[in-house]
Design a protein around this motif. Structure first.
Motif, PDB file in Angstrom:
ATOM      1  N   LEU A   1       0.827  -1.213   0.000  1.00  0.00           N
ATOM      2  CA  LEU A   1       0.000   0.000   0.000  1.00  0.00           C
ATOM      3  C   LEU A   1       0.859   1.260   0.000  1.00  0.00           C
ATOM      4  N   ALA A   2       1.922   1.251   0.794  1.00  0.00           N
ATOM      5  CA  ALA A   2       2.814   2.402   0.851  1.00  0.00           C
ATOM      6  C   ALA A   2       3.438   2.669  -0.514  1.00  0.00           C
ATOM      7  N   GLN A   3       3.809   1.608  -1.212  1.00  0.00           N
ATOM      8  CA  GLN A   3       4.395   1.763  -2.541  1.00  0.00           C
ATOM      9  C   GLN A   3       3.373   2.310  -3.535  1.00  0.00           C
TER      10      GLN A   3
ATOM     11  N   VAL B   1       2.890   9.390   6.624  1.00  0.00           N
ATOM     12  CA  VAL B   1       2.762   8.219   7.484  1.00  0.00           C
ATOM     13  C   VAL B   1       1.303   8.132   7.889  1.00  0.00           C
ATOM     14  N   THR B   2       0.653   7.026   7.520  1.00  0.00           N
ATOM     15  CA  THR B   2      -0.790   6.886   7.761  1.00  0.00           C
ATOM     16  C   THR B   2      -1.109   5.434   8.072  1.00  0.00           C
TER      17      THR B   2
ATOM     18  N   ALA C   1      -5.177   4.284   3.777  1.00  0.00           N
ATOM     19  CA  ALA C   1      -4.463   4.047   2.517  1.00  0.00           C
ATOM     20  C   ALA C   1      -5.339   3.308   1.517  1.00  0.00           C
ATOM     21  N   ASN C   2      -6.076   2.292   1.982  1.00  0.00           N
ATOM     22  CA  ASN C   2      -6.975   1.555   1.089  1.00  0.00           C
ATOM     23  C   ASN C   2      -8.060   2.450   0.529  1.00  0.00           C
TER      24      ASN C   2
ATOM     25  N   SER D   1      -8.697   3.389  -3.319  1.00  0.00           N
ATOM     26  CA  SER D   1      -9.993   3.032  -3.879  1.00  0.00           C
ATOM     27  C   SER D   1     -10.653   4.226  -4.547  1.00  0.00           C
ATOM     28  N   THR D   2     -10.576   5.399  -3.918  1.00  0.00           N
ATOM     29  CA  THR D   2     -11.189   6.594  -4.516  1.00  0.00           C
ATOM     30  C   THR D   2     -10.449   7.025  -5.775  1.00  0.00           C
ATOM     31  N   GLN D   3      -9.154   6.747  -5.839  1.00  0.00           N
ATOM     32  CA  GLN D   3      -8.405   7.068  -7.055  1.00  0.00           C
ATOM     33  C   GLN D   3      -8.816   6.162  -8.201  1.00  0.00           C
ATOM     34  N   ARG D   4      -9.102   4.897  -7.886  1.00  0.00           N
ATOM     35  CA  ARG D   4      -9.536   3.962  -8.941  1.00  0.00           C
ATOM     36  C   ARG D   4     -10.935   4.301  -9.427  1.00  0.00           C
ATOM     37  N   ASP D   5     -11.792   4.809  -8.507  1.00  0.00           N
ATOM     38  CA  ASP D   5     -13.152   5.185  -8.899  1.00  0.00           C
ATOM     39  C   ASP D   5     -13.130   6.414  -9.807  1.00  0.00           C
TER      40      ASP D   5
END
Length: 318
Positions: free
Chosen positions: A66-68, A303-304, A309-310, A314-318
């Motif tokens: 996820l960080a990557q 740092v989160t 992060a998920n 997810s919102t970027q894919r939508d």
């Protein structure tokens, strides 16, 4: 030795046996001559008072991936994600603080003199609290934000001072209230020789550490007396969802103009910074704020937590 010091000394002994020697709480109770419940409380006391520093050497694969992904999506040079499934907000913030301290250490353990710019916020303060103190008197810590409220009181979260104490370096305070009473007062504050010197120092920062604040009735800017409830309502009506060092950000990542801008005295962080600007934030209540700051490219390090992060990906894919 005072009663409190004796208690902490006993807690440290319990922590050594529990975390290093691998002894059970029953074993600790026998050695210290206390009940098992007392031994349990001593171990907890050691953790609560920062006597124990946690270092997890094996990364969680999903969090690393996820960080990557976040780093690639938002052009971050530094990113760390901590596990968060099933965690309450208090535990989550502690995990972010521990991971954040690891990231900060990478920047401040160097021997070359560093100018470290520091913002504000509870998460950032907790992160610096997790740092192991080190002797770096050659470093300088400079404040990005005034810590004086409208009633003359200072915030309890004077984060840059805490960083300076951890590094044993010089501390340069921004000598002004976060928001001046009016434009004339702002000019008086901002034209002071010391104020200009600190601003110049901040502009030379090698690395910047900030928090990300949500903007609502429970946000620190309101609860600590920097802005009123009416001002919060006006900011929300204007579309503000995030705040970084006193600057207000809309959901699209752009600065939102407000009548507070004319009175703001804090240092401006440029969009798409060329040097490291790293934020520490997580949790559901801060999701929209984190997303907005990332959308505006105000930071290049984060740092989160895993769930945040998920959701971001997810919102970027939508």
């Amino acid at each position: 030795m005072s009663k409190i010091d004796r208690k902490l000394d006993q807690a440290a002994r319990a922590a050594w046996m529990y975390y290093v020697a691998g002894k059970t709480q029953h074993d600790i109770a026998d050695v210290l001559g206390v009940s098992r419940q007392a031994a349990q409380r001593l171990v907890a006391l050691a953790s609560e008072n920062g006597l124990v520093r946690v270092n997890i050497t094996h990364p969680v694969a999903d969090c690393t991936a996820l960080a990557q992904q976040l780093a690639q999506q938002f052009q971050l040079s530094a990113c760390m994600v901590v596990p968060s499934a099933g965690m309450d907000s208090l535990s989550l913030n502690r995990m972010i603080a521990v991971a954040g301290a690891e990231v900060i250490t990478q920047f401040i353990e160097v021997s070359e003199p560093q100018v470290i710019a520091v913002g504000s916020g509870r998460t950032l303060r907790a992160t610096i609290n997790e740092l192991t103190g080190m002797d770096r008197p050659q470093h300088s810590c400079v404040s990005l934000i005034g810590a004086i409220a409208s009633d003359g009181s200072c915030t309890r979260y004077d984060v840059p001072l805490w960083m300076a104490e951890k590094t044993q370096g010089k501390y340069f305070i921004l000598p002004a209230p976060l928001y001046a009473d009016n434009l004339s007062d702002k000019e008086l504050w901002c034209n002071h020789r010391i104020y200009r010197m600190v601003m110049e120092k901040a502009a030379q920062a090698d690395v910047t550490f900030i928090g990300i604040g949500q903007v609502n009735d429970q946000c620190p800017l309101h609860t600590d007396g920097f802005i009123t409830g009416e001002e919060v309502a006006r900011l929300n009506a204007a579309g503000v969802v995030a705040e970084i060092v006193g600057h207000f950000i809309g959901a699209n990542g752009r600065r939102v103009a407000s009548d507070l801008d004319d009175r703001l005295t804090s240092v401006t962080i440029p969009s798409r910074p060329k040097k490291p600007v790293i934020a520490f934030a997580g949790g559901d209540e801060k999701f929209l704020a984190i997303q907005a700051v990332l959308n505006g490219n105000w930071i290049n390090g984060l740092v989160t937590d895993e769930e945040t992060a998920n959701r971001l990906m997810s919102t970027q894919r939508d």
